[in-house]
Design an enzyme around this catalytic site. Structure first.
Site, PDB file in Angstrom:
ATOM      1  N   GLY A  31       0.806  -1.219   0.000  1.00 21.07           N
ATOM      2  CA  GLY A  31       0.000   0.000   0.000  1.00 21.07           C
ATOM      3  C   GLY A  31       0.836   1.265   0.000  1.00 21.07           C
ATOM      4  O   GLY A  31       2.040   1.236  -0.235  1.00 21.07           O
ATOM      5  N   GLY A  36       5.445   3.633  -9.082  1.00 21.58           N
ATOM      6  CA  GLY A  36       6.116   2.337  -9.217  1.00 21.58           C
ATOM      7  C   GLY A  36       5.097   1.207  -9.145  1.00 21.58           C
ATOM      8  O   GLY A  36       5.069   0.306  -9.999  1.00 21.58           O
ATOM      9  N   HIS A  37       4.237   1.275  -8.134  1.00 19.57           N
ATOM     10  CA  HIS A  37       3.179   0.268  -8.012  1.00 19.57           C
ATOM     11  C   HIS A  37       2.252   0.315  -9.228  1.00 19.57           C
ATOM     12  O   HIS A  37       1.847  -0.722  -9.760  1.00 19.57           O
ATOM     13  CB  HIS A  37       2.323   0.524  -6.765  1.00 19.57           C
ATOM     14  CG  HIS A  37       3.066   0.456  -5.462  1.00 19.57           C
ATOM     15  ND1 HIS A  37       3.301   1.561  -4.680  1.00 19.57           N
ATOM     16  CD2 HIS A  37       3.602  -0.598  -4.791  1.00 19.57           C
ATOM     17  CE1 HIS A  37       3.943   1.197  -3.576  1.00 19.57           C
ATOM     18  NE2 HIS A  37       4.147  -0.107  -3.616  1.00 19.57           N
ATOM     19  N   SER A 185       9.558   5.008  -3.581  1.00 17.14           N
ATOM     20  CA  SER A 185       9.375   4.065  -2.482  1.00 17.14           C
ATOM     21  C   SER A 185       8.399   4.673  -1.486  1.00 17.14           C
ATOM     22  O   SER A 185       8.431   5.890  -1.254  1.00 17.14           O
ATOM     23  CB  SER A 185      10.722   3.816  -1.796  1.00 17.14           C
ATOM     24  OG  SER A 185      10.510   3.229  -0.523  1.00 17.14           O
ATOM     25  N   SER A 186       7.568   3.841  -0.909  1.00 15.88           N
ATOM     26  CA  SER A 186       6.657   4.341   0.130  1.00 15.88           C
ATOM     27  C   SER A 186       7.467   4.933   1.276  1.00 15.88           C
ATOM     28  O   SER A 186       7.011   5.836   1.976  1.00 15.88           O
ATOM     29  CB  SER A 186       5.768   3.213   0.643  1.00 15.88           C
ATOM     30  OG  SER A 186       5.162   2.539  -0.441  1.00 15.88           O
TER      31      SER A 186
HETATM   32  P1  AMP Z   1       5.925  -2.582  -1.674  1.00 16.60           P
HETATM   33  O1  AMP Z   1       4.566  -1.962  -1.536  1.00 16.60           O
HETATM   34  O2  AMP Z   1       7.045  -1.647  -1.351  1.00 16.60           O
HETATM   35  O3  AMP Z   1       6.025  -3.927  -1.009  1.00 16.60           O
HETATM   36  O4  AMP Z   1       6.108  -2.871  -3.224  1.00 16.60           O
HETATM   37  C1  AMP Z   1       5.177  -3.643  -3.930  1.00 16.60           C
HETATM   38  C2  AMP Z   1       5.740  -3.951  -5.284  1.00 16.60           C
HETATM   39  O5  AMP Z   1       6.008  -2.738  -5.986  1.00 16.60           O
HETATM   40  C3  AMP Z   1       7.059  -4.718  -5.233  1.00 16.60           C
HETATM   41  O6  AMP Z   1       7.087  -5.694  -6.256  1.00 16.60           O
HETATM   42  C4  AMP Z   1       8.079  -3.647  -5.470  1.00 16.60           C
HETATM   43  O7  AMP Z   1       9.270  -4.125  -6.054  1.00 16.60           O
HETATM   44  C5  AMP Z   1       7.337  -2.756  -6.441  1.00 16.60           C
HETATM   45  N1  AMP Z   1       7.914  -1.409  -6.425  1.00 16.60           N
HETATM   46  C6  AMP Z   1       8.145  -0.630  -5.344  1.00 16.60           C
HETATM   47  N2  AMP Z   1       8.736   0.520  -5.721  1.00 16.60           N
HETATM   48  C7  AMP Z   1       8.895   0.458  -7.059  1.00 16.60           C
HETATM   49  C8  AMP Z   1       9.463   1.326  -8.035  1.00 16.60           C
HETATM   50  N3  AMP Z   1       9.984   2.509  -7.710  1.00 16.60           N
HETATM   51  N4  AMP Z   1       9.445   0.930  -9.326  1.00 16.60           N
HETATM   52  C9  AMP Z   1       8.922  -0.275  -9.679  1.00 16.60           C
HETATM   53  N5  AMP Z   1       8.385  -1.134  -8.809  1.00 16.60           N
HETATM   54  C10 AMP Z   1       8.370  -0.782  -7.517  1.00 16.60           C
END
Ligand code: AMP
Length: 283
Positions: A31, A36-37, A185-186
């Site tokens: 979340g 990116g997400h 990044s979150s």
């Molecule tokens: P997270 O919410 O941080 O667990 O990320 C969920 C998914 O989004 C994971 O597969 C991450 O690798 C991907 N993700 C997070 N940040 C990025 C980004 N800047 N670019 C591409 N994918 C991302």
């Protein structure tokens, strides 16, 4: 778009769509979504008939001293973003839906989980593998989408899929960056303005690595040395690791070449950030 919070309901919905012959794409997230997400969501939408996004801040992948409590959460904002993207279902379970009382089963990918981020985050990838396998069991996706930003995570999950003969294809999508290069990044929300500026050193050091490689430098110690020196110049930065490894076994390489993963984790103030590049063949 429908938000589903229980496993039985999610399974029932999936069963219905599977029997109608639809392919299913899963985007697992914690979340507090950003571009990116959304890039993963768009890839899922393109590739599969039905897109499910899970939002779950997974307690099992946080260490006792890590930021599980502080991790940013805003499910209303996330839902609005996902609705706009045309997502079909959001799976948004409570912690005890995924880990009820008496929960005992965990999945580990030996060896790979102890390298890079695993060294400073013991148990992290065990938590990741466990939750992702559980999500695969509930949602039964044909394709699951992950970001290159978490390169080790993607590699470990691909190995889990291979080793456990899971019927899911993992797609890894490029890292989406802010205009100035910082990987989205979150956790970037933790940074104050000064730290936000300092955080650029991660992407800058990777850019410098790429520049050296493009100029013909191959020696890992030279390239990593330059990266470490550059990061060392930034007073708010403290290196966790800066490494060049092969993108299969995550073992350090002496000479950097095609397929080498150059990865780093750096504390900016109290916030631990990661970034990486994979060395591509020269064109
Ligand atoms: P997270 O919410 O941080 O667990 O990320 C969920 C998914 O989004 C994971 O597969 C991450 O690798 C991907 N993700 C997070 N940040 C990025 C980004 N800047 N670019 C591409 N994918 C991302």
């Amino acid at each position: 778009m429908k938000i589903i919070t229980t496993i039985p309901e999610m399974k029932a919905v999936i069963k219905e769509h599977r029997s109608a012959g639809r392919t299913i794409g899963l985007v697992p997230t914690m979340g507090f979504l950003h571009e990116g997400h959304l890039s993963l969501v768009r890839a899922a939408r393109k590739k599969t008939d039905l897109t499910v996004v899970s939002i779950f801040v997974n307690p099992a992948q946080f260490g006792p001293k890590e930021d599980f409590k502080a991790y940013p959460r805003d499910v209303n904002r996330d839902s609005a973003m996902l609705e706009k993207e045309g997502v079909d279902f959001v799976f948004y379970p409570e912690a005890d839906e995924m880990y009820p009382r008496g929960y005992k089963t965990y999945v580990e990918v030996d060896d790979l989980e102890d390298k890079l981020c695993g060294r400073s985050r013991p148990g992290h990838f065990r938590g990741v593998c466990t939750i992702v396998l559980k999500l695969f069991q509930v949602i039964r996706p044909d394709f699951a989408f992950f970001g290159q930003k978490d390169a080790q995570q993607a590699l470990i999950l691909m190995r889990m899929v291979r080793d456990l003969n899971l019927d899911v294809h993992i797609e890894v999508l490029p890292t989406v960056r802010e205009a100035d290069g910082l990987a989205m990044s979150s956790r970037n929300t933790y940074l104050n303005p000064e730290e936000r500026r300092a955080a650029l050193v991660l992407a800058k050091s990777l850019k410098e690595a790429k520049r050296l490689i493009d100029r013909g430098e191959r020696k890992a110690y030279v390239i990593l040395g330059k990266m470490r020196a550059m990061i060392g110049q930034e007073p708010l930065a403290r290196i966790d690791y800066v490494e060049a490894v092969d993108a299969e076994e995550l073992n350090p390489v002496r000479d950097i070449g095609e397929g080498t993963l150059i990865a780093l984790a750096v504390y900016i103030g109290a916030t631990r950030l990661i970034d990486n590049i994979i060395v591509r063949p020269e064109r």
